[in-house]
Design a protein around this motif. Structure first.
Motif, PDB file in Angstrom:
ATOM      1  N   UNK A  49       0.982  -1.248  -0.045  1.00  0.00           N
ATOM      2  CA  UNK A  49      -0.013  -0.006   0.026  1.00  0.00           C
ATOM      3  C   UNK A  49       0.694   1.406   0.079  1.00  0.00           C
ATOM      4  N   UNK A  50       2.162   1.184  -0.137  1.00  0.00           N
ATOM      5  CA  UNK A  50       3.046   2.285   0.043  1.00  0.00           C
ATOM      6  C   UNK A  50       3.602   3.002  -1.342  1.00  0.00           C
ATOM      7  N   UNK A  51       3.135   2.393  -2.217  1.00  0.00           N
ATOM      8  CA  UNK A  51       3.768   2.846  -3.678  1.00  0.00           C
ATOM      9  C   UNK A  51       2.401   3.594  -4.237  1.00  0.00           C
ATOM     10  N   UNK A  52       1.783   4.790  -4.032  1.00  0.00           N
ATOM     11  CA  UNK A  52       0.728   5.407  -4.457  1.00  0.00           C
ATOM     12  C   UNK A  52       1.355   6.402  -5.998  1.00  0.00           C
ATOM     13  N   UNK A  53       0.593   6.209  -6.979  1.00  0.00           N
ATOM     14  CA  UNK A  53       0.812   7.046  -7.926  1.00  0.00           C
ATOM     15  C   UNK A  53      -0.389   7.132  -8.920  1.00  0.00           C
ATOM     16  N   UNK A  54      -1.356   8.182  -8.688  1.00  0.00           N
ATOM     17  CA  UNK A  54      -2.823   8.080  -8.919  1.00  0.00           C
ATOM     18  C   UNK A  54      -3.059   8.148 -10.479  1.00  0.00           C
ATOM     19  N   UNK A  55      -2.017   8.443 -11.529  1.00  0.00           N
ATOM     20  CA  UNK A  55      -2.224   8.527 -12.623  1.00  0.00           C
ATOM     21  C   UNK A  55      -1.442   7.705 -13.685  1.00  0.00           C
ATOM     22  N   UNK A  56      -0.547   6.824 -12.903  1.00  0.00           N
ATOM     23  CA  UNK A  56       0.298   5.964 -13.704  1.00  0.00           C
ATOM     24  C   UNK A  56       0.506   4.864 -12.701  1.00  0.00           C
ATOM     25  N   UNK A  57       0.792   3.530 -13.140  1.00  0.00           N
ATOM     26  CA  UNK A  57       1.261   2.472 -12.551  1.00  0.00           C
ATOM     27  C   UNK A  57       2.341   1.536 -13.347  1.00  0.00           C
ATOM     28  N   UNK A  58       3.423   1.215 -12.649  1.00  0.00           N
ATOM     29  CA  UNK A  58       4.476   0.374 -13.376  1.00  0.00           C
ATOM     30  C   UNK A  58       4.839  -0.618 -12.413  1.00  0.00           C
ATOM     31  N   UNK A  59       5.361  -1.753 -13.097  1.00  0.00           N
ATOM     32  CA  UNK A  59       5.891  -2.789 -12.028  1.00  0.00           C
ATOM     33  C   UNK A  59       7.016  -3.511 -12.811  1.00  0.00           C
ATOM     34  N   UNK A  60       8.262  -3.833 -12.064  1.00  0.00           N
ATOM     35  CA  UNK A  60       9.262  -4.382 -12.691  1.00  0.00           C
ATOM     36  C   UNK A  60       9.863  -5.531 -11.820  1.00  0.00           C
ATOM     37  N   UNK A  61      10.137  -6.620 -12.491  1.00  0.00           N
ATOM     38  CA  UNK A  61      10.651  -7.676 -11.275  1.00  0.00           C
ATOM     39  C   UNK A  61      11.245  -8.787 -12.122  1.00  0.00           C
ATOM     40  N   UNK A  62      11.797  -9.892 -11.456  1.00  0.00           N
ATOM     41  CA  UNK A  62      12.430 -11.041 -12.262  1.00  0.00           C
ATOM     42  C   UNK A  62      11.529 -12.307 -11.460  1.00  0.00           C
ATOM     43  N   UNK A  63      11.262 -12.984 -12.478  1.00  0.00           N
ATOM     44  CA  UNK A  63      10.563 -14.176 -11.738  1.00  0.00           C
ATOM     45  C   UNK A  63      11.122 -15.750 -12.165  1.00  0.00           C
ATOM     46  N   UNK A  64      10.771 -16.747 -11.701  1.00  0.00           N
ATOM     47  CA  UNK A  64      10.737 -17.979 -12.132  1.00  0.00           C
ATOM     48  C   UNK A  64       9.758 -19.062 -11.560  1.00  0.00           C
ATOM     49  N   UNK A  65       9.583 -19.823 -12.495  1.00  0.00           N
ATOM     50  CA  UNK A  65       8.466 -20.816 -12.079  1.00  0.00           C
ATOM     51  C   UNK A  65       8.565 -21.999 -12.642  1.00  0.00           C
ATOM     52  N   UNK A  66       7.951 -23.078 -12.380  1.00  0.00           N
ATOM     53  CA  UNK A  66       7.674 -24.537 -13.126  1.00  0.00           C
ATOM     54  C   UNK A  66       6.152 -24.530 -13.496  1.00  0.00           C
ATOM     55  N   UNK A  67       5.233 -23.642 -13.241  1.00  0.00           N
ATOM     56  CA  UNK A  67       3.957 -23.570 -13.538  1.00  0.00           C
ATOM     57  C   UNK A  67       3.669 -22.474 -14.515  1.00  0.00           C
ATOM     58  N   UNK A  68       3.049 -22.779 -15.716  1.00  0.00           N
ATOM     59  CA  UNK A  68       2.937 -21.598 -16.629  1.00  0.00           C
ATOM     60  C   UNK A  68       1.681 -20.935 -16.399  1.00  0.00           C
ATOM     61  N   UNK A  69       0.863 -20.964 -15.487  1.00  0.00           N
ATOM     62  CA  UNK A  69      -0.347 -20.303 -14.883  1.00  0.00           C
ATOM     63  C   UNK A  69      -0.179 -19.724 -13.518  1.00  0.00           C
ATOM     64  N   UNK A  70      -0.765 -18.462 -13.424  1.00  0.00           N
ATOM     65  CA  UNK A  70      -1.023 -18.112 -12.139  1.00  0.00           C
ATOM     66  C   UNK A  70      -0.836 -16.268 -12.161  1.00  0.00           C
ATOM     67  N   UNK A  71      -1.593 -15.739 -11.254  1.00  0.00           N
ATOM     68  CA  UNK A  71      -1.426 -14.247 -11.289  1.00  0.00           C
ATOM     69  C   UNK A  71      -0.192 -13.924 -10.716  1.00  0.00           C
ATOM     70  N   UNK A  72       0.336 -12.948 -11.463  1.00  0.00           N
ATOM     71  CA  UNK A  72       1.702 -12.217 -10.957  1.00  0.00           C
ATOM     72  C   UNK A  72       1.341 -10.952 -10.169  1.00  0.00           C
ATOM     73  N   UNK A  73       0.405 -10.282 -10.623  1.00  0.00           N
ATOM     74  CA  UNK A  73      -0.001  -9.024  -9.933  1.00  0.00           C
ATOM     75  C   UNK A  73      -1.396  -8.787 -10.082  1.00  0.00           C
ATOM     76  N   UNK A  74      -1.912  -7.909  -9.260  1.00  0.00           N
ATOM     77  CA  UNK A  74      -3.254  -7.198  -9.526  1.00  0.00           C
ATOM     78  C   UNK A  74      -3.607  -6.010  -9.046  1.00  0.00           C
ATOM     79  N   UNK A  75      -4.065  -5.085  -9.610  1.00  0.00           N
ATOM     80  CA  UNK A  75      -4.162  -3.690  -9.082  1.00  0.00           C
ATOM     81  C   UNK A  75      -5.624  -3.335  -9.648  1.00  0.00           C
ATOM     82  N   UNK A  76      -6.221  -2.283  -8.682  1.00  0.00           N
ATOM     83  CA  UNK A  76      -7.366  -1.877  -9.172  1.00  0.00           C
ATOM     84  C   UNK A  76      -7.421  -0.051  -9.189  1.00  0.00           C
TER      85      UNK A  76
END
Length: 332
Positions: free
Chosen positions: A150-177
């Motif tokens: 809840x600490x990253x407020x930007x009312x007019x723009x949203x960006x997300x950067x990260x690295x990931x690895x998984x053995x499952x090709x399905x799943x939610x990485x992020x959700x924003x409203x």
């Protein structure tokens, strides 16, 4: 050796003393930014391999015991521009990371390379330095594991950067409203999908990549503004999409879920170097409410390597099971 990016997950040795290649596989989760020591010794038709503290011995069922080698030794990959019989090595991805203390038959290969001695050749401009990397992963062991920020407020723009690895090709990485919309970043059948829903309109989608449930590290950069949405995977070109609906998305709310989404299956795997609106997420400082059922390790496990299916069947896995695709062969 030390994996500094995405490619070293297992250690596989392949040797041919006659009619067919013989392979040994050791280790798992070697893409951990730590140093690993590999020692290989051959005595006649017996191979001894040591990876860190793990030792393996294998006897090759061949009539030949002598291994004839030419005078060329490749370290870190092969020169694909050269017309040469690499016996399948050219089909393997080049190593990305750091290698040190390289000795072949007691010959210091690294000394030869650093001093550019006769008959030494380099390809791809290798660097004789290995920059330190702070590797602090966050593990998502179940679909319920997630970060609630809840600490990253930007009312007019949203960006997300990260690295990931998984053995499952399905799943939610992020959700924003937002005040009038929802944003999902997900793995869907091995592809990376950025989905924006504005009001009751048809979802706006960007889809990139395939086979991303391969256990390798992948880099992601995604974002949404009132003018456009964009998505970048690994070193591929950025994909942008502009649509009039985005102007109606409203203000971006403070709340963000990483690793899970409302009424959708969550992500199982691990992430690191997470940044929201260009701000770094220090996972170790999050509270239990902000970091739910996560771990500080990247200990995901492959159920399909080595292939658990017989007779060449294709192995498919989720976060808790595997199955065999036997459409083109008879397998178990």
């Amino acid at each position: 050796m030390r994996s500094a990016k995405i490619l070293v997950l297992f250690c596989r040795l392949t040797i041919n003393l006659g009619s067919s290649p013989h392979s040994m596989v050791l280790g798992e989760n070697l893409a951990d930014y730590e140093w690993h020591k590999v020692t290989i010794r051959r005595e006649s038709s017996t191979i001894y391999v040591k990876l860190d503290r793990t030792k393996r011995r294998s006897r090759i069922g061949e009539t030949f015991t002598t291994l004839y080698l030419d005078q060329t030794i490749f370290v870190g990959g092969v020169n694909r521009t050269r017309s040469y019989n690499y016996h399948g090595a050219d089909e393997t991805q080049q190593f990305i990371g750091c290698i040190r203390d390289i000795a072949f038959d007691f010959i210091d290969i690294l000394y030869i390379a650093m001093n550019k001695m006769p008959k030494y050749r380099s390809h791809g401009s290798p660097q004789f330095t290995c920059s330190g990397v702070r590797f602090k992963p966050v593990g998502f062991p179940t679909p319920n594991s997630h970060l609630y920020l809840t600490s990253f407020l930007s009312p007019r723009k949203f960006s997300l950067d990260f690295k990931f690895r998984s053995y499952d090709g399905n799943g939610a990485l992020a959700f924003k409203i937002t005040t009038n919309g929802k944003i999902y970043l997900s793995l869907v059948s091995g592809a990376l999908v950025l989905e924006v829903i504005v009001g009751t309109n048809k979802p706006l989608l960007i889809t990139v990549g395939e086979g991303l449930g391969d256990g390798a590290w992948h880099n992601v950069s995604a974002g949404v503004s009132l003018n456009e949405m964009w998505l970048v995977l690994d070193n591929q070109p950025e994909v942008q999409h502009q649509h009039p609906q985005l102007k109606l998305i409203g203000r971006f709310r403070r709340h963000l879920m990483i690793g899970r989404a409302v009424k959708r299956a969550g992500f199982v795997g691990c992430m690191h170097d997470i940044r929201v609106n260009n701000g770094t997420v220090f996972v170790g400082k999050l509270t239990r409410r902000e970091s739910v059922q996560t771990t500080n390790k990247c200990n995901i496990k492959s159920r399909c390597f080595p292939n658990a299916c017989q007779n060449g069947g294709k192995c498919l896995q989720t976060w808790k099971s595997f199955s065999c695709d036997c459409q083109v062969t008879t397998c178990v």
